[in-house]
Design an enzyme around this catalytic site. Structure first.
Site, short mmCIF file in Angstrom:
data_model
loop_
_atom_site.label_atom_id
_atom_site.label_comp_id
_atom_site.label_asym_id
_atom_site.label_seq_id
_atom_site.Cartn_x
_atom_site.Cartn_y
_atom_site.Cartn_z
N LYS A 853 0.86 -1.20 0.00
CA LYS A 853 0.00 0.00 0.00
C LYS A 853 0.89 1.24 0.00
CE LYS A 853 -2.64 1.95 3.58
NZ LYS A 853 -3.78 1.94 4.48
N LYS A 962 -9.65 -0.19 11.45
CA LYS A 962 -8.63 -0.02 12.48
C LYS A 962 -9.33 -0.16 13.84
CE LYS A 962 -7.08 4.04 10.89
NZ LYS A 962 -7.88 4.23 9.69
#
Ligand SMILES: Cc1ncc(C[n+]2csc(CCOP(=O)(O)OP(=O)(O)O)c2C)c(N)n1
Length: 1118
Positions: A853, A962
């Site tokens: 990423k 998250k």
């Protein structure tokens, strides 16, 4: 009353002909009997309230016809009757059944002769089978016109066969017979109808012409002997029943004493509540449940399945253990093998759930006591060992005098855990489904009911769904609150009725309307579309609003008979045959039917629309039909998902229970572990580089990460660790969380831990509120995440298992863990020239990473970002999964510019490409590129599932979760399950946590991967393993533990993976590296704590500072 009676005697003599005399006698006697029935058949305390609301004494349902005109005229002109009419005798008769069900008084039906009479049969059957009193007055031709070819003449004698309790064919009216005979016939018939077993009675009434009020002389002396009757207001013959049960109090009656002994002697009893018809009987059943302290399975028709609870008394449900979801728990083979009751007491005859009935069969041999006031056999499995014929009140009265010792509550405890976990699962599945489903309707229906309402459930799926997915809910009504507190009983019951005598789908609407008249409540009626079509003439009854409150009729329109799609043969039958001969699929417009009858119609397509419609019409003064759009196929799939998931939840519960430590005390209900203490330490570790989220300029070479390690100690000595480490991306900072942790430190000592917390299906949220007293919105996400981590790890240690086995106990298999790894996505900050970034990326690929990423949107121009990405793609080749993350930093135009430039780079997704989240779907559509959500879910204010509903678009291919930012594993699991359900990737992402947080995320990612496998199998699709955003481990120069994270290239899988066994070991043997600890907070040292509560409508802050000696503590708040 006397005046009315005199009026009758006066008018009797004035009647134009003998037909009219007999008709008025019949109607007057019915009217008088209406009052007597009220007095005799309703409990005294209840009678008073009924009388107040009862504006009429006898309810006549009159069908049009010429032969019946003497009766129709007499009924409609009587001052104390209420009449309703309908051209359709079948609907009218069902309406009468409904009235009698609601009022417990027999409605009177008047029909013409011929097939008008035959049309009563379906309702008569229902009334007979469900013990509903009813009086049928059928007009007939006189004998000389029968069997002689006369018009509309059929044989009406004994027309209803064994379905009526009493039948009598009157002679045609004549003054040769004393008119008293008419009265005694009515008295006798009503006596039969209202004697046990209640049921319909039939009086056939032939009339010769004239049928109108033309004069035809008659002899007054036929009224001989009626003087007293005429001057009074009582029925002619009063039937007096001496109830023998009075003598049969506990102990005084040998069989009852035996029943008592059996009940006293059992450890594993079950109280099964079938159909209960009056409020006071429902209360009696509830009292019994409390007194016996046995688990209770309440059928939807018991009135106790859809309970209203007081939020101020959360502990009150603990007084009575309602096992509401036994039906779905029994889907688990394990549960079926384990569950056994020695004694079953069933109150009320009918049980809707087949699985519960099957379980009862499987318990055999056992003692099975069935209590109902009728004498009939209701024992299809032939198990009843003791049949007690009395009312619920009488039975409860006799039991309340005895005390029952409660030898073992382990049984109840197990059932409670099982039920809770299945209930959570059902709720989760229903809430996670964005579209409106039939189980959703059943699930929320209690919210639409108040103390003033009652529910009428139709047959087919409706009643089953309500029984399986209905739930209790909270009420805020103050009046009810007082009522409940005064009575020390936990809840408000909701009266529920249905046509379960013969379970027909005919006449349901009409019955519901009659029920509304009879019970004088605001009735909510739930029916299927085919049922509705079967009885559209009910709408004609609806529009005649006679003495009743407004009704809501909720039709679930799945365009056919959905129930057949759930039967085993559905899969094996040609769809066309199913459609035509079973579903009877149709496109008939219910809206137009309503329009034709001038009934208000409201279509509902979403959950929100349903809520609004139910709320809107609760207080409206008009009737309405709410039509919920559904579909047979989707309904069948969803039911199957619910069943599978509930079965897994039940298996999960069993495995938790089977692994409980031996000798553990279960006296605290669901709470098995107690927190002995908590402390927390501030850590500071070195990083190799600044976190990618960091906004500060870094001129020096030293980068640090700070956070807290929580240690939760259980009373059995087990310790679990959690990490709380907010960053810039969190709303809270270190100072905020320190305040909150100080608060927790004080309140958490001695708190019990619920065994079902590891289900992650709402259990933590309710535990935090009900045990810590902290509202969900007030606990900082990072604190909740750390707390969940520490508690789950502590339970795992206590059970000698691991974080992952707790979440997924079916999967405990050390060997599999040894071989398993979680794919990791590398993170590249992507500062530098295209060449520099491409070099870093290809080094990572060489290391073994197959997913990378890259951060973008940090350069002045998206063209530069695009150049970097193109270069990287060139360097790493086509097989590497490339993701980019724009962190919402681009305007829409910038994002589009970037998107078009990287179109050929085969990006797996672009995370948060646009600053305005409302543009994200548009971005996908315009560029054709896949996007992922990240900050969007972090910022959700209300229920995640509601908010996510906007993002089902296929262009959104992933959700980056998250746990520390969204508030823990429970929320993360919820979002992940939503994503998986909608075919999107659920990517777990770290926020630069230490090895402690990362190890837990590795196991959590693995858990989600396993859930994904379930979807893969269920949907027969291939879903490759997902690379999780845990590449931040590369930033750690130091760690809070000396044990290294097991992240390596996995040659078998061909990717860079984090070892599951390694993460388990790290957590199991976790020891804090004291070199990185700067400060430790424990209870002894701290006397100051702070909690801020922010809710939609209010906000407050509590600051407590303890001063003085512990023995003499005073607290000050500001
Ligand atoms: C009078 C009568 N006819 C036929 C049946 C058989 N039957 C049971 S359920 C059903 C279909 C009902 O469809 P609908 O009311 O739309 O409910 P859904 O199955 O969709 O929940 C039928 C025809 C019955 N119970 N009663």
């Amino acid at each position: 009353m006397l005046d009315d009676a005199n009026e009758t005697s006066y008018s009797l003599q004035d009647q134009a002909n003998i037909n009219a005399v007999w008709a008025s006698l019949i109607v007057e006697e019915c009217s008088r009997l209406g009052i007597v029935v009220s007095k005799n058949f309703l409990p005294l305390d209840f009678f008073c309230s009924i009388c107040l609301i009862d504006t009429f004494f006898q309810y006549f349902c009159v069908a049009p016809g010429s032969r019946s005109s003497p009766l129709a005229i007499a009924a409609s002109s009587h001052p104390l009757t209420t009449c309703i009419s309908c051209f359709d005798e079948r609907s009218l008769a069902f309406h009468a059944v409904g009235y009698s069900k609601g009022s417990h008084k027999p409605a009177v039906i008047i029909t013409s002769s011929g097939t008008a009479v035959s049309n009563l049969l379906p309702a008569v059957v229902e009334a007979s089978q469900d013990f509903v009193p009813l009086l049928l007055l059928t007009a007939d031709r006189p004998p000389e016109l029968l069997d002689a070819g006369a018009n509309q003449a059929i044989n009406q004698v004994n027309h209803f066969g064994s379905f009526v309790r009493f039948t009598f064919s009157l002679p045609a009216p004549t003054d040769n017979i004393p008119a008293r005979m008419v009265l005694t016939t009515i008295d006798s018939a009503v006596h039969w109808a209202t004697s046990l077993p209640f049921g319909p009675v039939h009086i056939n009434c032939p009339f010769r012409e004239p049928l109108d009020d033309s004069s035809d002389n008659w002899m007054l002396n036929c009224l001989k002997g009626l003087d007293i009757w005429m001057s009074g207001a009582e029925p002619f013959t009063k039937y007096i029943q001496l109830q023998n049960y009075l003598a049969c109090k506990a102990g005084a009656c040998v069989p009852m004493a035996e029943v008592l002994e059996i009940i006293k002697g059992t450890d594993t009893g079950l109280l099964l509540l079938g159909a209960i018809h009056t409020e006071d009987e429902i209360w009696a059943a509830l009292l019994l449940a409390k007194h016996l302290n046995w688990p209770v399975v309440a059928d939807i028709l018991s009135g106790l399945r859809l309970r209203k609870l007081l939020p101020s008394l959360p502990e009150i449900e603990e007084n009575v253990l309602f096992v509401d979801h036994l039906d779905h728990a029994l889907l688990s083979e394990g549960v079926r093998g384990w569950i056994h009751f020695d004694v079953i007491v069933q109150i009320g005859s009918r049980i809707t759930s087949k699985r519960v009935s099957q379980m009862v069969e499987d318990c055999f041999p056992c003692t099975y006591i069935l209590v109902d006031n009728h004498p009939c056999r209701h024992d299809p499995s032939h198990f009843v060992t003791h049949r007690v014929q009395c009312s619920v009140r009488q039975f409860v009265d006799s039991l309340m005098q005895s005390q029952f010792s409660h030898r073992s509550n382990k049984w109840c405890f197990y059932l409670r855990v099982l039920n809770t976990m299945v209930a959570w699962d059902i709720s989760f599945q229903i809430n996670a489904e964005y579209s409106i489903t039939e189980p959703h309707v059943a699930h929320v229906i209690t919210e639409a009911l108040s103390a003033e309402s009652a529910l009428f459930v139709g047959n087919s799926m409706i009643i089953r769904d309500a029984d399986m997915y209905g739930r209790s809910c909270k009420t805020h009504a103050q009046s009810i609150a007082h009522m409940m507190l005064d009575s020390e009983l936990p809840c408000l019951s909701i009266r529920v009725a249905g046509n379960r005598g013969a379970s027909g789908i005919d006449g349901l609407l009409s019955t519901a309307i009659g029920f509304a008249v009879g019970c004088n409540k605001q009735v909510l009626c739930l029916v299927g579309d085919v049922s509705m079509l079967h009885d559209t003439n009910g709408l004609a009854i609806l529009t005649q609003r006679v003495s009743r409150k407004p009704m809501r009729i909720l039709v679930i329109n799945n365009h056919g008979g959905a129930i057949f799609s759930l039967l085993p043969f559905a899969d094996k039958t040609d769809p066309q045959i199913l459609d035509r001969y079973f579903y009877t699929s149709h496109t008939i417009s219910i809206q137009k039917l309503c329009e034709a009858h001038s009934v208000r119609h409201l279509p509902v397509k979403t959950k929100v629309e349903l809520q609004e419609a139910l709320l809107k019409f609760e207080h409206e003064k008009t009737d309405c039909v709410i039509e919920v759009e559904s579909c047979i196929g989707a309904n069948s799939t969803f039911h199957s998902t619910l069943r599978k998931s509930a079965q897994q939840a039940a298996d999960h519960a069993l495995s938790i229970l089977s692994r409980l430590p031996v000798g553990v005390s279960i006296s605290d209900g669901l709470f098995l572990y107690k927190i002995h203490k908590m402390n927390f330490s501030l850590y500071r570790i070195q990083l190799c580089a600044p976190p990618t989220s960091s906004s500060a300029d870094h001129h020096h070479n030293e980068f640090h990460r700070e956070g807290y390690i929580l240690s939760v100690y259980l009373e059995d000595g087990s310790v679990g660790y959690g990490e709380v480490a907010p960053l810039e991306i969190h709303k809270e900072n270190l100072v905020d969380v320190e305040e909150q942790l100080l608060f927790l430190l004080h309140i958490i000592k001695g708190i019990k831990i619920d065994v079902s917390l590891p289900t992650l299906k709402g259990s933590f949220t309710s535990w935090i509120w009900s045990n810590l007293g902290i509202m969900e919105c007030s606990i900082f996400p990072s604190v909740r995440c750390g707390l969940e981590m520490a508690i789950l790890n502590a339970i795992a240690v206590s059970q000698g298992s691991s974080f992952i086995s707790m979440l997924q106990p079916q999967m405990i298999n050390e060997e599999i863990y040894e071989k398993s790894s979680v794919k990791i996505c590398a993170l590249v900050d992507s500062n530098g020239t295209p060449n520099e970034v491409a070099y870093i990326a290809s080094s990572l690929v060489e290391e073994g990473f197959t997913a990378i990423k890259l951060k973008v949107a940090r350069r002045a121009d998206p063209i530069q970002d695009a150049a970097v990405i193109c270069k990287v793609r060139n360097e790493v080749g086509p097989c590497v999964e490339l993701r980019v993350d724009a962190n919402r930093k681009w305007t829409y135009e910038e994002a589009i510019q970037f998107g078009f430039l990287v179109r050929d780079c085969d990006l797996q997704y672009i995370e948060e490409p646009v600053e305005n989240v409302d543009d994200i779907v548009k971005f996908c559509e315009e560029t054709g590129l896949p996007a992922a959500l990240d900050e969007t879910i972090d910022n959700f204010q209300e229920s995640h599932l509601n908010m996510l509903a906007k993002y089902t678009h296929p262009g959104i291919v992933a959700v980056v979760i998250k746990p520390s930012v969204i508030g823990g594993f429970e929320k993360a699991a919820l979002i992940a399950r939503w994503a998986q359900k909608h075919g999107k990737m659920a990517v777990v992402s770290a926020a630069f946590e230490s090895g402690l947080g990362l190890s837990t995320y590795i196991l959590f990612s693995y858990y989600l991967e396993q859930l994904n496998v379930v979807y893969t199998v269920m949907n027969r699709e291939i879903r490759p393993s997902i690379a999780h955003g845990l590449g931040t481990y590369k930033w750690l120069k130091q760690d809070v533990t000396a044990i290294p994270l097991g992240i390596h290239y996995d040659p078998c899988k061909g990717f860079m993976g984090a070892s599951v066994a390694g993460a388990i070991q790290l957590l199991k043997n976790f020891k804090v590296n004291n070199n990185v600890i700067h400060k430790t907070f424990n209870e002894e040292q701290v006397h100051r704590y702070h909690l801020t509560v922010n809710s939609k409508n209010f906000s407050y802050s509590i600051k407590v500072h303890e001063v003085g000696q512990e023995s003499n503590v005073s607290t000050g708040t500001s």
